[in-house]
Design an enzyme around this catalytic site. Structure first.
Site, PDB file in Angstrom:
ATOM      1  N   VAL A   8       0.874  -1.170   0.000  1.00 58.17           N
ATOM      2  CA  VAL A   8       0.000   0.000   0.000  1.00 58.17           C
ATOM      3  C   VAL A   8       0.913   1.221   0.000  1.00 58.17           C
ATOM      4  CG1 VAL A   8      -2.008  -1.050   1.097  1.00 58.17           C
ATOM      5  CG2 VAL A   8      -0.200  -0.085   2.524  1.00 58.17           C
ATOM      6  N   SER A   9       0.378   2.360  -0.435  1.00 61.15           N
ATOM      7  CA  SER A   9       1.212   3.544  -0.607  1.00 61.15           C
ATOM      8  C   SER A   9       1.483   4.311   0.677  1.00 61.15           C
ATOM      9  CB  SER A   9       0.573   4.486  -1.631  1.00 61.15           C
ATOM     10  OG  SER A   9       0.488   3.835  -2.878  1.00 61.15           O
ATOM     11  N   THR A  10       0.545   4.255   1.623  1.00 61.59           N
ATOM     12  CA  THR A  10       0.713   5.030   2.859  1.00 61.59           C
ATOM     13  C   THR A  10       0.477   4.142   4.071  1.00 61.59           C
ATOM     14  OG1 THR A  10      -1.605   5.693   2.969  1.00 61.59           O
ATOM     15  CG2 THR A  10      -0.121   7.132   1.719  1.00 61.59           C
ATOM     16  N   GLN A  13      -3.207   3.121   4.958  1.00 64.95           N
ATOM     17  CA  GLN A  13      -3.965   2.169   4.140  1.00 64.95           C
ATOM     18  C   GLN A  13      -3.851   0.757   4.710  1.00 64.95           C
ATOM     19  OE1 GLN A  13      -2.076   3.276   0.367  1.00 64.95           O
ATOM     20  NE2 GLN A  13      -4.080   3.928  -0.371  1.00 64.95           N
ATOM     21  N   ARG A  68       4.850   1.723 -10.192  1.00 61.00           N
ATOM     22  CA  ARG A  68       3.998   2.661 -10.933  1.00 61.00           C
ATOM     23  C   ARG A  68       4.455   2.898 -12.353  1.00 61.00           C
ATOM     24  NH1 ARG A  68       2.035   7.128  -6.804  1.00 61.00           N
ATOM     25  NH2 ARG A  68       0.825   5.747  -5.494  1.00 61.00           N
TER      26      ARG A  68
END
Length: 196
Positions: A8-10, A13, A68
């Site tokens: 997850v990015s943060t 999350q 990404r």
């Protein structure tokens, strides 16, 4: 062995949906990251890749969990293919065990190889042009003509390299590069002859 990777990015999350899907898919080990996909150094992914062996399969919930950028995905696919590690994306329907998955994997690996070749060709061409124009890579030398002349005079006066280098503002290795021991002996001999 199926090796799962979830990201997850943060930190806020939740990894639970991905971890549940990976567990249901049969992953025996799962590695995680709470970091942006744009970040190159992700400890969880590095651990997953170092744990994987030939014949293992890296499983992700979705392709974008790996990264990404297309370049990042292509490079990773090439690395996995080179090491004989399979790949499966649960929601994207990519599985290198199947014919279509192998095709996608091979296309990604070929794209990575093509990108490396293009970078190498561009770099080589740029170096040829730079040399033709009289430019060479690396830092500019600190040994200006004035410093070279000053060093020559100081060495001829009997000073050692270790004394001359700080006096003209260069390092000892730099001075040795421009005045090897044989040159120093010649300069010292000339200096002795001038003084006598």
């Amino acid at each position: 062995m199926l090796i799962g990777y979830a990201r997850v990015s943060t930190p806020e999350q939740d990894l639970t949906p991905q971890l549940d899907a990976l567990r249901e898919a049969g992953c025996e080990k799962t590695f995680t990251d709470k970091a942006s996909g744009a970040k190159a150094n992700r400890a969880g992914l590095a651990d997953a890749l170092s744990h994987a062996r030939t014949g293992d399969v890296l499983v992700v919930w979705k392709l974008d969990r790996l990264g990404r950028t297309m370049k990042g995905l292509v490079d990773l696919a090439a690395e996995l293919a080179e090491r004989g590690i399979g790949f499966r994306s649960l929601t994207d329907g990519i599985d290198t065990a199947g014919t279509a998955g192998k095709l996608i994997f091979n296309i990604l690996a070929a794209m990575a190889e093509m990108e490396r070749d293009l970078i190498r060709e561009r770099t080589t061409a740029a170096l040829i042009v730079a040399r033709r124009e009289g430019r060479v890579g690396g830092r500019k030398t600190v040994m200006t003509p004035k410093r070279l002349e000053a060093a020559r005079k100081l060495l001829a006066s009997g000073m050692t390299v270790r004394e001359v280098a700080p006096a003209i503002g260069v390092s000892v290795p730099t001075l040795y590069r421009h005045f090897p021991a044989s040159v120093q002996d010649t300069i010292n001999a000339e200096g002795e002859g001038v003084e006598a």
